[in-house]
Design a protein around this motif. Structure first.
Motif, PDB file in Angstrom:
ATOM      1  N   GLU A 285       0.827  -1.200   0.000  1.00  0.00           N
ATOM      2  CA  GLU A 285       0.000   0.000   0.000  1.00  0.00           C
ATOM      3  C   GLU A 285       0.864   1.253   0.000  1.00  0.00           C
ATOM      4  OE1 GLU A 285      -2.831   0.057   3.127  1.00  0.00           O
ATOM      5  OE2 GLU A 285      -3.794  -1.830   2.529  1.00  0.00           O
ATOM      6  N   GLU A 286       2.008   1.164   0.641  1.00  0.00           N
ATOM      7  CA  GLU A 286       2.939   2.293   0.709  1.00  0.00           C
ATOM      8  C   GLU A 286       4.360   1.781   0.575  1.00  0.00           C
ATOM      9  OE1 GLU A 286       4.161   6.000   3.719  1.00  0.00           O
ATOM     10  OE2 GLU A 286       3.089   4.245   4.484  1.00  0.00           O
ATOM     11  N   ASP A 287       5.135   2.433  -0.249  1.00  0.00           N
ATOM     12  CA  ASP A 287       6.551   2.104  -0.377  1.00  0.00           C
ATOM     13  C   ASP A 287       7.348   3.286   0.163  1.00  0.00           C
ATOM     14  OD1 ASP A 287       8.963   0.972  -0.973  1.00  0.00           O
ATOM     15  OD2 ASP A 287       8.780   1.139  -3.161  1.00  0.00           O
ATOM     16  N   VAL A 288       8.084   3.039   1.228  1.00  0.00           N
ATOM     17  CA  VAL A 288       8.874   4.086   1.862  1.00  0.00           C
ATOM     18  C   VAL A 288      10.334   3.941   1.431  1.00  0.00           C
ATOM     19  CG1 VAL A 288       9.631   5.124   4.031  1.00  0.00           C
ATOM     20  CG2 VAL A 288       7.334   4.148   3.850  1.00  0.00           C
ATOM     21  N   LEU A 289      10.857   4.974   0.813  1.00  0.00           N
ATOM     22  CA  LEU A 289      12.275   5.005   0.457  1.00  0.00           C
ATOM     23  C   LEU A 289      13.002   5.665   1.626  1.00  0.00           C
ATOM     24  CD1 LEU A 289      11.984   6.112  -3.291  1.00  0.00           C
ATOM     25  CD2 LEU A 289      11.710   3.843  -2.272  1.00  0.00           C
TER      26      LEU A 289
END
Length: 277
Positions: free
Chosen positions: A27-31
């Protein structure tokens, strides 16, 4: 473990740069190391026009390179404005954008450049870019072999400390080997842009050795430990120089392997700030 390679640069098709279904399902990709997230940032609006990614070790150097791009590409900043480090919320890397060019620092050595590449490849994926839409360049410094100080080496082939053109990475207890291949056409195009008289320095194409250590891995005599002699060092340096190595640094095989795996045209360039022989 399979060593799949994204072949979009060969086929010309628009294929994804990433090969990880988990990213598609999140749902969310955090770099983390850029302090960017697909929930809090519009990647397509921010990075959808990127065509070139230039990376180098030092944050200050890549900031200076970004300001150079403003002049060279004709992107004057409006009065009262300045370039902003897009990754300023973290102290891991620095990232600047000038038109279609990203200028990013990657730190020193394979682990640091690997983290940066994983996240910038995902960043471009989320922005809707494809491997054959972008070109990657690593710009850095190195130790030279048989060259005048200041000579720029365009990497023809990246090799490890055993003279193998591959990148080896232990994954889940197994050694995975991936080819460290760079785009030869891009190297020739870069060489054609050089002019020793106008540039003030020589530019050559040669092989680049990537080591895992600055001191012993590169045969230096001034580290905390040294179990070889000056003669041992010179025999080794002369041997690899005869086999085509023109410079030594610590990122080339990882950079080449990850660009190749993602189907990205990649090329390394390094100015020789020290001469090892």
């Amino acid at each position: 473990m399979a060593n799949a390679v994204n072949t979009n640069c060969v086929s010309g098709e628009k294929k994804s740069m990433i090969a990880n279904h988990n990213v598609e399902e999140m749902e969310e990709d955090v770099l983390y190391h850029f302090a960017l997230s697909t929930k809090t940032h519009d990647f397509k609006a921010m990075f959808g026009d990127v065509e070139y990614v230039c990376v180098g070790g030092s944050p200050k150097r890549m900031k200076a390179f970004a300001y150079l791009l403003l002049t060279e590409l004709g992107y004057p900043l409006p009065a009262g404005q300045t370039l902003v480090n897009i990754a300023k919320a973290t102290d891991r890397y620095a990232m600047y954008k000038v038109g279609p060019v990203l200028s990013i620092s990657h730190g020193m050595g394979v682990p640091s450049v690997s983290i940066m590449l994983h996240e910038v490849i995902k960043l471009l994926h989320h922005a809707g870019c494809h491997g054959n839409d972008v070109e990657f360049f690593r710009i850095g410094t190195s130790g030279g072999l048989g060259l005048d100080p200041g000579t720029v080496v365009i990497t023809k082939k990246a090799v490890n400390g055993l003279m193998q053109s591959e990148f080896c990475l232990p994954i889940l207890g197994k050694m995975v080997t991936r080819p460290a291949l760079l785009d030869e056409t891009l190297a020739k195009q870069l060489l054609e842009c050089s002019n020793a008289t106008e540039d003030g320095f020589q530019t050559v194409i040669g092989d680049t050795m990537c080591t895992d250590d600055f001191y012993e891995g590169q045969g230096r005599l001034d580290g905390a430990f040294c179990e070889y002699t000056l003669d041992d060092k010179m025999v080794f340096l002369n041997k690899i120089h005869k086999e085509g190595v023109n410079n030594i640094e610590m990122e080339a095989t990882c950079f080449a392997a990850m660009c190749h795996r993602a189907g990205i045209r990649g090329r390394g360039m390094a100015a020789n700030c020290s001469i090892l022989n």
